[in-house]
Design a protein around this motif. Sequence first.
Motif, short mmCIF file in Angstrom:
data_model
loop_
_atom_site.label_atom_id
_atom_site.label_comp_id
_atom_site.label_asym_id
_atom_site.label_seq_id
_atom_site.Cartn_x
_atom_site.Cartn_y
_atom_site.Cartn_z
N VAL A 82 0.84 -1.20 0.00
CA VAL A 82 0.00 0.00 0.00
C VAL A 82 0.87 1.25 0.00
O VAL A 82 1.75 1.41 0.83
CB VAL A 82 -0.94 0.02 1.23
CG1 VAL A 82 -1.85 1.24 1.21
CG2 VAL A 82 -1.75 -1.26 1.30
N THR A 83 0.63 2.11 -0.97
CA THR A 83 1.36 3.38 -1.02
C THR A 83 0.41 4.49 -0.59
O THR A 83 -0.69 4.62 -1.12
CB THR A 83 1.89 3.64 -2.44
OG1 THR A 83 2.75 2.56 -2.79
CG2 THR A 83 2.68 4.93 -2.51
N SER A 84 0.84 5.26 0.42
CA SER A 84 0.00 6.34 0.94
C SER A 84 0.76 7.65 0.93
O SER A 84 1.99 7.67 0.94
CB SER A 84 -0.42 6.06 2.38
OG SER A 84 -0.80 4.74 2.56
N VAL A 85 0.00 8.75 0.92
CA VAL A 85 0.60 10.07 1.03
C VAL A 85 0.31 10.57 2.45
O VAL A 85 -0.85 10.67 2.86
CB VAL A 85 0.02 11.04 -0.01
CG1 VAL A 85 0.59 12.44 0.19
CG2 VAL A 85 0.35 10.54 -1.42
N LEU A 86 1.39 10.83 3.21
CA LEU A 86 1.24 11.26 4.60
C LEU A 86 1.50 12.75 4.72
O LEU A 86 2.31 13.31 4.00
CB LEU A 86 2.24 10.56 5.51
CG LEU A 86 2.24 9.04 5.61
CD1 LEU A 86 3.21 8.61 6.70
CD2 LEU A 86 0.85 8.52 5.93
N THR A 87 0.79 13.39 5.65
CA THR A 87 1.07 14.77 6.02
C THR A 87 1.59 14.72 7.45
O THR A 87 0.96 14.12 8.31
CB THR A 87 -0.20 15.62 5.96
OG1 THR A 87 -0.88 15.31 4.75
CG2 THR A 87 0.14 17.10 5.99
N LEU A 88 2.75 15.33 7.67
CA LEU A 88 3.34 15.30 9.01
C LEU A 88 3.61 16.72 9.51
O LEU A 88 3.92 17.62 8.72
CB LEU A 88 4.67 14.55 9.00
CG LEU A 88 4.64 13.08 8.57
CD1 LEU A 88 5.22 12.94 7.18
CD2 LEU A 88 5.42 12.23 9.54
N VAL A 89 3.45 16.91 10.82
CA VAL A 89 3.85 18.16 11.46
C VAL A 89 4.77 17.80 12.60
O VAL A 89 4.40 17.02 13.48
CB VAL A 89 2.63 18.96 11.96
CG1 VAL A 89 3.10 20.19 12.75
CG2 VAL A 89 1.76 19.41 10.79
N ASN A 90 5.96 18.33 12.58
CA ASN A 90 7.00 18.02 13.58
C ASN A 90 7.16 16.51 13.77
O ASN A 90 7.28 16.03 14.89
CB ASN A 90 6.70 18.71 14.91
CG ASN A 90 6.92 20.21 14.82
OD1 ASN A 90 7.45 20.71 13.83
ND2 ASN A 90 6.53 20.93 15.84
N GLY A 91 7.11 15.78 12.68
CA GLY A 91 7.36 14.34 12.75
C GLY A 91 6.14 13.51 13.10
O GLY A 91 6.19 12.29 13.05
#
Length: 472
Positions: free
Chosen positions: A309-318
Amino acid sequence: MNPLWKQQLAGLAEKGKHYLDRWWLQNKDKYQRLLAKPGVVPGVLSVLCLSAALQLTDQWQVVVDDEVVGVTEDRQAIVGYLQELDDCNRKEYESAEMINDLKLARSFGIPAVKTEDMQLVLQDKLEWGIPGAVIAIDNRDVLAFKDLSSAQAVVANIKQKTTERLANLYKTFNVTALNIRENLQVIEKPVAIASLVDEATAETFLLSGQRKEVRHIVSRGETFTRIAASRGIRPSELAEANPGVKATQLQIGQELAVTVPDPLIHVEATAEVTETKTVPFETEYVKDSSLYKGEKKTVTKGQNGIDEVTSVLTLVNGQTVGSEVKTTTRVKEPVTAVVKQGTKVAVVTGSGRFVWPTQGSITSPYGMRWGKMHYGLDIGASRGTAIVAADSGVVVYSGRRGNYGYMVEINHGNGYVTRYGHCSQLLVSKGAKVSRGQLIAKVGSTGYSFGNHLHFEVLYQGVNKNPINFLR
Ligand SMILES: [Zn+2]
């Protein structure tokens, strides 16, 4: 290099004169009026006398950043103390310089303070600085560093945290965007030594900031521990913020105080990650009349499949704040398990004919033995040899029972009961319907037994009978 303050002191005579001049300009009217009174020495002469008197005094005003901080009579001691402070700072930072504007000016008429007090005042008022660097957020200096590279390292480390976090969680990832939300600048500029921070402290400060309090409404299924985890704090911290709240008695809709970190900077990142996910196998049941009802037999072992599964993640400060699946690729198909389910109904009523419950030779017959009655027939067999039901019936006991050790008792429904003792393993449980010849246990030596054998008993209407008379 000659420290700045020494240069300042070198120009003292001149500065002293300047201060004196200023004092004179402010006060001469008063003195002239006083001196001009009849009977007093004529004004001009008196001014000359005053000037002469001034030259004789050895009192010095200590002026820090245009503020008179005291008057001293021991100029030498003050200069010496400044040298001491300067040496101390230079030992730590070679390029340290006092950053205040310091002047000594001749004084008179103001009471002098003790040298020790003067030193304390100077220690408090004077600061040394170095050519360092600052991190400025939205044009406000937030942290001071000993040099540009330390400040840059802090910013780089904070950005690096996102990559580290991803590397911990995913084998394959690709950071597609990495930005700091705030306007962050690293600027080379002089900084006070007292304000310097090390890199680790700076990182913690930028990422934690001051903590701020928010409200949390308890929703269905939430526990104390889960709420703490979701807010990135420890359960003990949540407890501390909510005295009087019992962790085990949370109500839906209850309001909790949560103190959460309020970071000064937010590193926002977008990353594409690929991970493998297990696809659980399914189980297909096939009815089989050759197996007794309740019996199961696995024909094909199930195997889990794998999805990539390939996903697009959004991260804030890790920390992951958003995730969206982009593609799913089946790498391995799951294998469906096939299990046979028995349908054969066991005959409950016995036929009155018994088969040998195990394969072996008689080691001890039914009857008197060592002056005591032996109610069973002992059949010697090696451990693990199959024990079968001598006739169809219902298992009325299966478990450990005194001298029998592990035993099975079957009621054949026609007045007959059979017992099988000293088993190593029991394969049926109480209530099970068994057919003549069905595997029920395995030979062992549990209970009061010397060596592996089956102790087999036959009872009719509750009275023991000699089993040998029923076996064909
Ligand atoms: Zn026996």
